[in-house]
Design a protein around this motif. Structure first.
Motif, PDB file in Angstrom:
ATOM      1  N   LYS A   1      38.107  43.473  44.374  1.00 34.57           N
ATOM      2  CA  LYS A   1      37.978  44.749  43.945  1.00 34.57           C
ATOM      3  C   LYS A   1      38.741  45.092  42.502  1.00 34.57           C
ATOM      4  CE  LYS A   1      41.538  47.215  46.414  1.00 34.57           C
ATOM      5  NZ  LYS A   1      41.435  48.370  47.487  1.00 34.57           N
ATOM      6  N   ASP A   2      39.737  44.331  42.374  1.00 33.32           N
ATOM      7  CA  ASP A   2      40.489  44.363  41.235  1.00 33.32           C
ATOM      8  C   ASP A   2      39.701  43.780  39.812  1.00 33.32           C
ATOM      9  OD1 ASP A   2      42.386  45.245  42.581  1.00 33.32           O
ATOM     10  OD2 ASP A   2      43.522  43.160  42.885  1.00 33.32           O
ATOM     11  N   HIS A   3      38.675  43.083  40.068  1.00 35.63           N
ATOM     12  CA  HIS A   3      37.761  42.416  39.088  1.00 35.63           C
ATOM     13  C   HIS A   3      36.518  43.219  38.871  1.00 35.63           C
ATOM     14  CE1 HIS A   3      40.754  39.303  38.163  1.00 35.63           C
ATOM     15  NE2 HIS A   3      40.741  39.040  39.692  1.00 35.63           N
ATOM     16  N   LEU A   4      36.531  44.223  39.697  1.00 36.71           N
ATOM     17  CA  LEU A   4      35.256  45.060  39.673  1.00 36.71           C
ATOM     18  C   LEU A   4      35.379  46.482  38.927  1.00 36.71           C
ATOM     19  CD1 LEU A   4      33.620  44.424  43.111  1.00 36.71           C
ATOM     20  CD2 LEU A   4      33.159  43.228  41.200  1.00 36.71           C
ATOM     21  N   PRO A   5      34.412  47.184  38.568  1.00 35.39           N
ATOM     22  CA  PRO A   5      34.538  48.357  37.760  1.00 35.39           C
ATOM     23  C   PRO A   5      35.421  49.451  38.835  1.00 35.39           C
ATOM     24  CG  PRO A   5      32.460  47.774  37.636  1.00 35.39           C
ATOM     25  CD  PRO A   5      33.056  46.659  38.710  1.00 35.39           C
TER      26      PRO A   5
ATOM     27  N   TYR B   1      31.536  27.572  35.480  1.00 31.60           N
ATOM     28  CA  TYR B   1      30.943  28.795  35.937  1.00 31.60           C
ATOM     29  C   TYR B   1      29.356  28.850  36.111  1.00 31.60           C
ATOM     30  CZ  TYR B   1      31.031  29.183  30.649  1.00 31.60           C
ATOM     31  OH  TYR B   1      31.177  28.728  29.304  1.00 31.60           O
ATOM     32  N   GLY B   2      29.087  29.962  36.679  1.00 31.18           N
ATOM     33  CA  GLY B   2      27.730  30.247  36.815  1.00 31.18           C
ATOM     34  C   GLY B   2      27.528  31.530  37.542  1.00 31.18           C
ATOM     35  N   TRP B   3      26.150  31.578  37.569  1.00 34.32           N
ATOM     36  CA  TRP B   3      25.545  33.043  38.625  1.00 34.32           C
ATOM     37  C   TRP B   3      25.696  32.580  39.859  1.00 34.32           C
ATOM     38  CZ3 TRP B   3      25.198  37.118  35.868  1.00 34.32           C
ATOM     39  CH2 TRP B   3      24.898  37.220  34.399  1.00 34.32           C
ATOM     40  N   ALA B   4      26.255  33.621  40.656  1.00 33.84           N
ATOM     41  CA  ALA B   4      26.439  33.604  42.274  1.00 33.84           C
ATOM     42  C   ALA B   4      25.664  34.860  42.616  1.00 33.84           C
ATOM     43  CB  ALA B   4      27.854  33.667  42.420  1.00 33.84           C
ATOM     44  N   GLU B   5      24.939  34.973  43.760  1.00 34.56           N
ATOM     45  CA  GLU B   5      24.348  36.017  44.231  1.00 34.56           C
ATOM     46  C   GLU B   5      25.405  36.785  45.208  1.00 34.56           C
ATOM     47  OE1 GLU B   5      20.164  37.263  46.616  1.00 34.56           O
ATOM     48  OE2 GLU B   5      20.739  35.257  46.573  1.00 34.56           O
ATOM     49  N   VAL B   6      25.353  38.228  44.997  1.00 32.99           N
ATOM     50  CA  VAL B   6      25.943  38.953  45.729  1.00 32.99           C
ATOM     51  C   VAL B   6      25.406  38.876  47.335  1.00 32.99           C
ATOM     52  CG1 VAL B   6      26.899  41.241  46.424  1.00 32.99           C
ATOM     53  CG2 VAL B   6      26.729  40.360  44.007  1.00 32.99           C
ATOM     54  N   GLU B   7      26.402  38.601  48.123  1.00 28.08           N
ATOM     55  CA  GLU B   7      25.957  38.362  49.592  1.00 28.08           C
ATOM     56  C   GLU B   7      26.350  39.543  50.581  1.00 28.08           C
ATOM     57  OE1 GLU B   7      27.473  35.429  52.818  1.00 28.08           O
ATOM     58  OE2 GLU B   7      25.938  34.326  51.572  1.00 28.08           O
ATOM     59  N   GLU B   8      27.691  40.255  50.159  1.00 28.47           N
ATOM     60  CA  GLU B   8      28.067  41.292  51.120  1.00 28.47           C
ATOM     61  C   GLU B   8      29.198  42.069  50.136  1.00 28.47           C
ATOM     62  OE1 GLU B   8      30.494  42.179  55.129  1.00 28.47           O
ATOM     63  OE2 GLU B   8      30.296  40.166  54.471  1.00 28.47           O
ATOM     64  N   VAL B   9      28.870  43.339  50.226  1.00 29.31           N
ATOM     65  CA  VAL B   9      29.804  44.293  49.736  1.00 29.31           C
ATOM     66  C   VAL B   9      30.961  45.146  50.680  1.00 29.31           C
ATOM     67  CG1 VAL B   9      30.016  46.580  48.332  1.00 29.31           C
ATOM     68  CG2 VAL B   9      28.107  44.879  48.035  1.00 29.31           C
ATOM     69  N   VAL B  10      32.092  44.837  50.437  1.00 26.50           N
ATOM     70  CA  VAL B  10      33.158  45.452  51.275  1.00 26.50           C
ATOM     71  C   VAL B  10      34.023  46.419  50.416  1.00 26.50           C
ATOM     72  CG1 VAL B  10      35.001  44.698  52.969  1.00 26.50           C
ATOM     73  CG2 VAL B  10      33.063  43.133  52.870  1.00 26.50           C
ATOM     74  N   PRO B  11      33.505  47.864  50.700  1.00 24.39           N
ATOM     75  CA  PRO B  11      34.391  48.530  49.746  1.00 24.39           C
ATOM     76  C   PRO B  11      35.937  48.708  49.771  1.00 24.39           C
ATOM     77  CG  PRO B  11      32.726  49.759  50.963  1.00 24.39           C
ATOM     78  CD  PRO B  11      33.101  48.254  51.619  1.00 24.39           C
ATOM     79  N   ASN B  12      36.800  48.281  50.653  1.00 22.17           N
ATOM     80  CA  ASN B  12      38.007  48.117  50.352  1.00 22.17           C
ATOM     81  C   ASN B  12      38.780  46.669  50.038  1.00 22.17           C
ATOM     82  OD1 ASN B  12      37.390  46.800  52.813  1.00 22.17           O
ATOM     83  ND2 ASN B  12      39.518  47.223  53.963  1.00 22.17           N
ATOM     84  N   LEU B  13      37.629  45.770  49.707  1.00 24.70           N
ATOM     85  CA  LEU B  13      38.091  44.510  49.290  1.00 24.70           C
ATOM     86  C   LEU B  13      37.319  44.045  48.031  1.00 24.70           C
ATOM     87  CD1 LEU B  13      37.695  42.197  52.741  1.00 24.70           C
ATOM     88  CD2 LEU B  13      39.915  43.037  51.375  1.00 24.70           C
ATOM     89  N   GLY B  14      36.124  44.216  47.920  1.00 28.70           N
ATOM     90  CA  GLY B  14      35.315  43.709  46.766  1.00 28.70           C
ATOM     91  C   GLY B  14      34.056  43.242  47.102  1.00 28.70           C
ATOM     92  N   VAL B  15      33.337  42.498  46.746  1.00 25.64           N
ATOM     93  CA  VAL B  15      32.190  41.656  46.947  1.00 25.64           C
ATOM     94  C   VAL B  15      32.239  40.182  47.371  1.00 25.64           C
ATOM     95  CG1 VAL B  15      31.019  43.346  45.912  1.00 25.64           C
ATOM     96  CG2 VAL B  15      31.406  41.205  44.629  1.00 25.64           C
ATOM     97  N   PHE B  16      31.533  39.556  48.219  1.00 20.60           N
ATOM     98  CA  PHE B  16      31.316  38.225  48.502  1.00 20.60           C
ATOM     99  C   PHE B  16      30.022  37.702  47.822  1.00 20.60           C
ATOM    100  CE2 PHE B  16      34.266  39.823  51.771  1.00 20.60           C
ATOM    101  CZ  PHE B  16      35.174  38.759  51.897  1.00 20.60           C
TER     102      PHE B  16
END
Length: 290
Positions: free
Chosen positions: A104-108, A76-91
């Motif tokens: 999105k199930d693993h987001l607040p 594991y490590g840090w990964a930069e958020v590239e895109e936010v898709v409200p109905n899916l989550g983030v890439f």
């Protein structure tokens, strides 16, 4: 048929042959294409052994790359958020030419504290039954296993970290030194985003080497900020509010997101400056002093 079971892992492979677009790498049973644009180390001869990361690219082709990401199925490590898709989550970007979804199930639950582009998540890769690979925030247990103990001398020092977990109880932070920090809701004016980089003051170093962090200024600085916030609220509400120093902590926190003690200090400052008066269970701007 390329073996998909090794997607998301780092493998030691041999160069088996040259192709029009790079090389083929072999584990003795399966060949993996290594495109020319994925070669990031010197390739000298057929039979050479290389370390390669196996993944599906944006065209959903299983390929190899000599770019070795920190984030894999096994690490594991840090990964930069590239895109936010409200109905899916983030890439998130782990360093290869394909972004991986954090569901999105693993987001607040509150989207207000979802990561934004440019934030960083602490993740590993996970694979489902269909060999699809996703990124997933690591568990608290995994964080605890790999912590550095903060020294007592860190008390009152400023630290910089990233929020790796966001809960109702507060925000959990990892600093660049590997210290685990906690931000109680009382110690912030607004809730930081998951993945946000924060700068705060260490207000406690625990026996287990973890730290408590405050995002609020020192008390004497806070008093002025809080007083200004209360006075602005009064001006925005015709100079009157139903809150006084007798109001409940919940009423105060719901309105100003500060503790009752901080609210009373702010009122005390405004009363001393004769900017407000209190009467009939209300706080009122003292227009005679304006």
């Amino acid at each position: 048929m390329i073996n998909s079971s090794k997607i998301g892992t780092i493998q030691t492979l041999q160069i088996s042959k040259k192709t029009a677009d790079g090389f083929m790498l072999s584990d003795g049973e399966t060949d993996y294409p290594l495109p020319a644009d994925q070669i990031h180390e010197e390739i000298t001869e057929i039979g050479q052994t290389v370390s390669a990361f196996i993944y599906k690219n944006r065209e959903k082709e299983i390929i190899a790359t000599t770019v070795i990401p920190e984030v894999t199925l096994d690490s594991y490590g840090w990964a930069e958020v590239e895109e936010v898709v409200p109905n899916l989550g983030v890439f998130v970007n782990i360093g290869v030419d394909k972004a991986f979804l954090v569901s999105k199930d693993h987001l607040p639950l509150l989207k207000e504290v979802w990561p934004e582009e440019g934030d960083w998540l602490f993740v590993s890769l996970e694979k489902d039954k269909k060999d699809r690979v996703f990124a997933e925030p690591i568990s608290e247990g995994e964080v605890i296993e790999d912590l550095e103990q903060a020294p007592a001398s860190l008390l009152n020092e400023t630290v910089i970290g990233r929020v790796y977990r966001s809960t109702k109880a507060g925000s959990f932070v990892l600093t660049g030194e590997g210290y685990r920090g906690f931000i109680h809701p009382f110690e912030r004016k607004t809730e930081p985003r998951l993945g946000e980089t924060i700068e705060g003051r260490v207000i406690d170093v625990k026996d287990d080497g973890t730290i408590n962090i405050s995002l609020r200024p020192l008390k004497q600085e806070v008093m002025g900020d809080d007083a200004e916030q209360v006075y602005q609220f009064l001006k925005d509400n015709d100079g009157v509010m139903n809150l006084t120093d007798k109001s409940s902590p919940d009423e105060i926190r719901d309105t100003f997101h500060i503790s009752k003690a901080a609210f009373k200090r702010a009122l005390g400052k405004l009363l001393k400056e004769r900017k407000i008066i209190q009467q009939d269970g209300k706080t009122i701007i003292n227009h005679q002093e304006e």
